[in-house]
Design a protein around this motif. Sequence first.
Motif, PDB file in Angstrom:
ATOM      1  N   SER A 137      -6.260 -14.940   6.971  1.00  0.00           N
ATOM      2  CA  SER A 137      -7.558 -15.265   6.812  1.00  0.00           C
ATOM      3  C   SER A 137      -7.977 -15.015   5.386  1.00  0.00           C
ATOM      4  CB  SER A 137      -8.699 -14.389   7.690  1.00  0.00           C
ATOM      5  OG  SER A 137      -8.529 -13.075   7.502  1.00  0.00           O
ATOM      6  N   ARG A 138      -9.035 -15.707   4.926  1.00  0.00           N
ATOM      7  CA  ARG A 138      -9.721 -15.861   3.607  1.00  0.00           C
ATOM      8  C   ARG A 138     -11.287 -15.865   3.881  1.00  0.00           C
ATOM      9  NH1 ARG A 138      -6.351 -16.731  -0.700  1.00  0.00           N
ATOM     10  NH2 ARG A 138      -4.189 -17.748  -0.302  1.00  0.00           N
ATOM     11  N   ALA A 139     -11.776 -15.027   3.104  1.00  0.00           N
ATOM     12  CA  ALA A 139     -13.358 -15.105   3.095  1.00  0.00           C
ATOM     13  C   ALA A 139     -13.698 -15.041   1.492  1.00  0.00           C
ATOM     14  CB  ALA A 139     -13.914 -13.888   3.840  1.00  0.00           C
ATOM     15  N   PRO A 140     -14.884 -15.163   1.057  1.00  0.00           N
ATOM     16  CA  PRO A 140     -15.359 -15.099  -0.312  1.00  0.00           C
ATOM     17  C   PRO A 140     -14.855 -13.792  -0.894  1.00  0.00           C
ATOM     18  CG  PRO A 140     -17.042 -16.020   1.157  1.00  0.00           C
ATOM     19  CD  PRO A 140     -16.200 -15.439   2.015  1.00  0.00           C
ATOM     20  N   PHE A 141     -14.944 -12.762  -0.247  1.00  0.00           N
ATOM     21  CA  PHE A 141     -14.496 -11.451  -0.814  1.00  0.00           C
ATOM     22  C   PHE A 141     -13.536 -10.723  -0.168  1.00  0.00           C
ATOM     23  CE2 PHE A 141     -19.245 -12.364  -1.418  1.00  0.00           C
ATOM     24  CZ  PHE A 141     -18.939 -12.269  -2.827  1.00  0.00           C
ATOM     25  N   THR A 142     -12.762 -11.034   0.817  1.00  0.00           N
ATOM     26  CA  THR A 142     -11.698 -10.570   1.497  1.00  0.00           C
ATOM     27  C   THR A 142     -10.760 -11.449   1.911  1.00  0.00           C
ATOM     28  OG1 THR A 142     -12.693 -10.535   3.739  1.00  0.00           O
ATOM     29  CG2 THR A 142     -13.118  -8.810   2.307  1.00  0.00           C
ATOM     30  N   LEU A 143      -9.480 -10.966   2.009  1.00  0.00           N
ATOM     31  CA  LEU A 143      -8.454 -11.612   2.580  1.00  0.00           C
ATOM     32  C   LEU A 143      -7.449 -10.639   3.425  1.00  0.00           C
ATOM     33  CD1 LEU A 143      -5.311 -11.690   1.147  1.00  0.00           C
ATOM     34  CD2 LEU A 143      -6.961 -12.892  -0.743  1.00  0.00           C
ATOM     35  N   GLU A 144      -6.531 -11.363   4.395  1.00  0.00           N
ATOM     36  CA  GLU A 144      -5.870 -10.510   5.239  1.00  0.00           C
ATOM     37  C   GLU A 144      -4.642 -11.138   5.421  1.00  0.00           C
ATOM     38  OE1 GLU A 144      -7.361  -9.618   9.206  1.00  0.00           O
ATOM     39  OE2 GLU A 144      -9.051  -8.389   8.334  1.00  0.00           O
ATOM     40  N   LEU A 145      -3.434 -10.122   5.196  1.00  0.00           N
ATOM     41  CA  LEU A 145      -2.193 -10.685   5.072  1.00  0.00           C
ATOM     42  C   LEU A 145      -1.465  -9.875   6.192  1.00  0.00           C
ATOM     43  CD1 LEU A 145      -2.327  -9.656   1.378  1.00  0.00           C
ATOM     44  CD2 LEU A 145      -1.086 -11.680   2.036  1.00  0.00           C
ATOM     45  N   ASP A 146      -0.557 -10.714   7.244  1.00  0.00           N
ATOM     46  CA  ASP A 146       0.492 -10.075   7.731  1.00  0.00           C
ATOM     47  C   ASP A 146       1.557  -9.907   7.087  1.00  0.00           C
ATOM     48  OD1 ASP A 146      -1.172  -9.787   9.984  1.00  0.00           O
ATOM     49  OD2 ASP A 146      -0.686 -11.724  10.947  1.00  0.00           O
ATOM     50  N   VAL A 147       2.142  -8.706   7.264  1.00  0.00           N
ATOM     51  CA  VAL A 147       3.306  -8.523   6.541  1.00  0.00           C
ATOM     52  C   VAL A 147       4.421  -8.132   7.682  1.00  0.00           C
ATOM     53  CG1 VAL A 147       4.537  -6.716   4.777  1.00  0.00           C
ATOM     54  CG2 VAL A 147       2.180  -7.287   4.695  1.00  0.00           C
ATOM     55  N   ASP A 165      13.753   1.161  12.783  1.00  0.00           N
ATOM     56  CA  ASP A 165      12.556   0.033  13.283  1.00  0.00           C
ATOM     57  C   ASP A 165      11.626  -0.522  12.145  1.00  0.00           C
ATOM     58  OD1 ASP A 165      11.308  -1.900  15.010  1.00  0.00           O
ATOM     59  OD2 ASP A 165      10.112  -0.133  16.050  1.00  0.00           O
ATOM     60  N   MET A 166      11.719  -1.642  11.681  1.00  0.00           N
ATOM     61  CA  MET A 166      10.867  -2.060  10.480  1.00  0.00           C
ATOM     62  C   MET A 166       9.343  -2.184  11.093  1.00  0.00           C
ATOM     63  SD  MET A 166      12.499  -2.346   7.933  1.00  0.00           S
ATOM     64  CE  MET A 166      13.663  -0.950   8.013  1.00  0.00           C
ATOM     65  N   PRO A 167       8.455  -1.669  10.427  1.00  0.00           N
ATOM     66  CA  PRO A 167       7.117  -1.917  10.764  1.00  0.00           C
ATOM     67  C   PRO A 167       6.622  -3.121  10.416  1.00  0.00           C
ATOM     68  CG  PRO A 167       7.246  -0.591   8.730  1.00  0.00           C
ATOM     69  CD  PRO A 167       8.644  -0.807   9.246  1.00  0.00           C
ATOM     70  N   SER A 168       5.500  -3.566  11.167  1.00  0.00           N
ATOM     71  CA  SER A 168       4.805  -4.882  10.629  1.00  0.00           C
ATOM     72  C   SER A 168       3.403  -4.206  10.666  1.00  0.00           C
ATOM     73  CB  SER A 168       5.015  -5.893  11.797  1.00  0.00           C
ATOM     74  OG  SER A 168       4.344  -5.430  13.076  1.00  0.00           O
ATOM     75  N   PHE A 169       2.486  -4.851   9.663  1.00  0.00           N
ATOM     76  CA  PHE A 169       1.243  -4.371   9.196  1.00  0.00           C
ATOM     77  C   PHE A 169       0.288  -5.344   8.834  1.00  0.00           C
ATOM     78  CE2 PHE A 169       4.217  -2.236   6.373  1.00  0.00           C
ATOM     79  CZ  PHE A 169       3.521  -2.891   5.118  1.00  0.00           C
ATOM     80  N   ARG A 170      -0.808  -5.160   8.948  1.00  0.00           N
ATOM     81  CA  ARG A 170      -1.934  -6.308   8.267  1.00  0.00           C
ATOM     82  C   ARG A 170      -2.446  -5.382   7.254  1.00  0.00           C
ATOM     83  NH1 ARG A 170      -5.523 -10.121  11.856  1.00  0.00           N
ATOM     84  NH2 ARG A 170      -3.353 -11.065  11.680  1.00  0.00           N
ATOM     85  N   ILE A 171      -2.672  -6.161   6.064  1.00  0.00           N
ATOM     86  CA  ILE A 171      -3.304  -5.517   4.867  1.00  0.00           C
ATOM     87  C   ILE A 171      -4.587  -6.261   4.884  1.00  0.00           C
ATOM     88  CG2 ILE A 171      -3.176  -5.100   2.436  1.00  0.00           C
ATOM     89  CD1 ILE A 171      -0.210  -4.976   2.556  1.00  0.00           C
ATOM     90  N   ARG A 172      -5.536  -5.706   4.562  1.00  0.00           N
ATOM     91  CA  ARG A 172      -6.917  -6.317   4.048  1.00  0.00           C
ATOM     92  C   ARG A 172      -7.167  -6.071   2.619  1.00  0.00           C
ATOM     93  NH1 ARG A 172     -11.198  -4.892   7.772  1.00  0.00           N
ATOM     94  NH2 ARG A 172     -10.290  -6.524   9.109  1.00  0.00           N
ATOM     95  N   ALA A 173      -7.160  -6.922   1.767  1.00  0.00           N
ATOM     96  CA  ALA A 173      -7.581  -6.907   0.363  1.00  0.00           C
ATOM     97  C   ALA A 173      -9.059  -7.065   0.048  1.00  0.00           C
ATOM     98  CB  ALA A 173      -6.850  -7.883  -0.346  1.00  0.00           C
ATOM     99  N   TYR A 174      -9.682  -6.378  -0.431  1.00  0.00           N
ATOM    100  CA  TYR A 174     -11.300  -6.608  -0.945  1.00  0.00           C
ATOM    101  C   TYR A 174     -11.325  -6.944  -2.160  1.00  0.00           C
ATOM    102  CZ  TYR A 174     -11.666  -3.938   3.555  1.00  0.00           C
ATOM    103  OH  TYR A 174     -11.665  -3.223   4.621  1.00  0.00           O
ATOM    104  N   GLN A 175     -11.683  -8.127  -2.432  1.00  0.00           N
ATOM    105  CA  GLN A 175     -11.417  -8.775  -3.768  1.00  0.00           C
ATOM    106  C   GLN A 175     -12.524  -8.400  -4.771  1.00  0.00           C
ATOM    107  OE1 GLN A 175      -8.439 -11.979  -4.102  1.00  0.00           O
ATOM    108  NE2 GLN A 175      -9.646 -12.971  -2.335  1.00  0.00           N
ATOM    109  N   ASP A 176     -13.473  -8.288  -4.277  1.00  0.00           N
ATOM    110  CA  ASP A 176     -14.748  -7.829  -4.872  1.00  0.00           C
ATOM    111  C   ASP A 176     -14.627  -6.493  -5.540  1.00  0.00           C
ATOM    112  OD1 ASP A 176     -14.889  -7.035  -2.470  1.00  0.00           O
ATOM    113  OD2 ASP A 176     -17.147  -7.219  -2.341  1.00  0.00           O
ATOM    114  N   VAL A 177     -14.065  -5.455  -4.595  1.00  0.00           N
ATOM    115  CA  VAL A 177     -14.212  -4.216  -5.222  1.00  0.00           C
ATOM    116  C   VAL A 177     -12.655  -3.796  -5.848  1.00  0.00           C
ATOM    117  CG1 VAL A 177     -15.952  -3.293  -4.166  1.00  0.00           C
ATOM    118  CG2 VAL A 177     -13.897  -3.193  -2.786  1.00  0.00           C
ATOM    119  N   ARG A 178     -11.628  -4.755  -5.310  1.00  0.00           N
ATOM    120  CA  ARG A 178     -10.296  -4.582  -5.845  1.00  0.00           C
ATOM    121  C   ARG A 178      -9.555  -3.093  -5.232  1.00  0.00           C
ATOM    122  NH1 ARG A 178      -9.046  -8.187  -9.745  1.00  0.00           N
ATOM    123  NH2 ARG A 178     -10.607  -9.013 -10.996  1.00  0.00           N
ATOM    124  N   MET A 179      -9.596  -3.481  -3.804  1.00  0.00           N
ATOM    125  CA  MET A 179      -9.018  -2.472  -2.949  1.00  0.00           C
ATOM    126  C   MET A 179      -8.260  -3.241  -1.629  1.00  0.00           C
ATOM    127  SD  MET A 179     -12.394   0.320  -2.584  1.00  0.00           S
ATOM    128  CE  MET A 179     -11.444   1.553  -1.857  1.00  0.00           C
TER     129      MET A 179
END
Length: 148
Positions: free
Chosen positions: A59-69, A80-94
């Motif tokens: 998903s992409r939004a104006p200030f965030t995006l989410e990645l499945d890894v 057992d290899m984990p799978s996870f979702r990362i949320r990146a907050y592009q406006d605050v760079r976190m």
Amino acid sequence: MNKNLKPRYRTNLVKQQSLCESSFHKLRHLLPELDNQDNFQLKLHYQKHTGVVEFQVVSRAPFTLELDVSIQADWGQWLDMPSFRIRAYQDVRMAEIVSMNRERNFEALYDYPNQKMHQPDEKAQLNQLLAEWLNFCLAHGFSDQKVV
């Protein structure tokens, strides 16, 4: 008062913010075309073992995006290899982990013991895992994709 009781865990917000900021910059360094692409593959090589890490923007939004890894590796049946979702907050760079192995919505603080047996600082530990995992990818990863 019982002296054998551990003091209640308190979230260190400054440390967590710093960790999430550093994870964001590591992620952007690993995926420089993140603004223009939705799928990435990173190959890992560590000692005699190899693996592939797939990043997919879900998903992409104006200030965030989410990645499945997801990670596919030949590191043995015992790991057992984990799978996870990362949320990146592009406006605050976190960047932070918001889901691990399909479990979502981690609290900042848990009472212990609890029904799911999460650690009191489960969210902090997951974000520490993300930072260390990104360090590993930076040290041992490579890509066959051309950088333009």
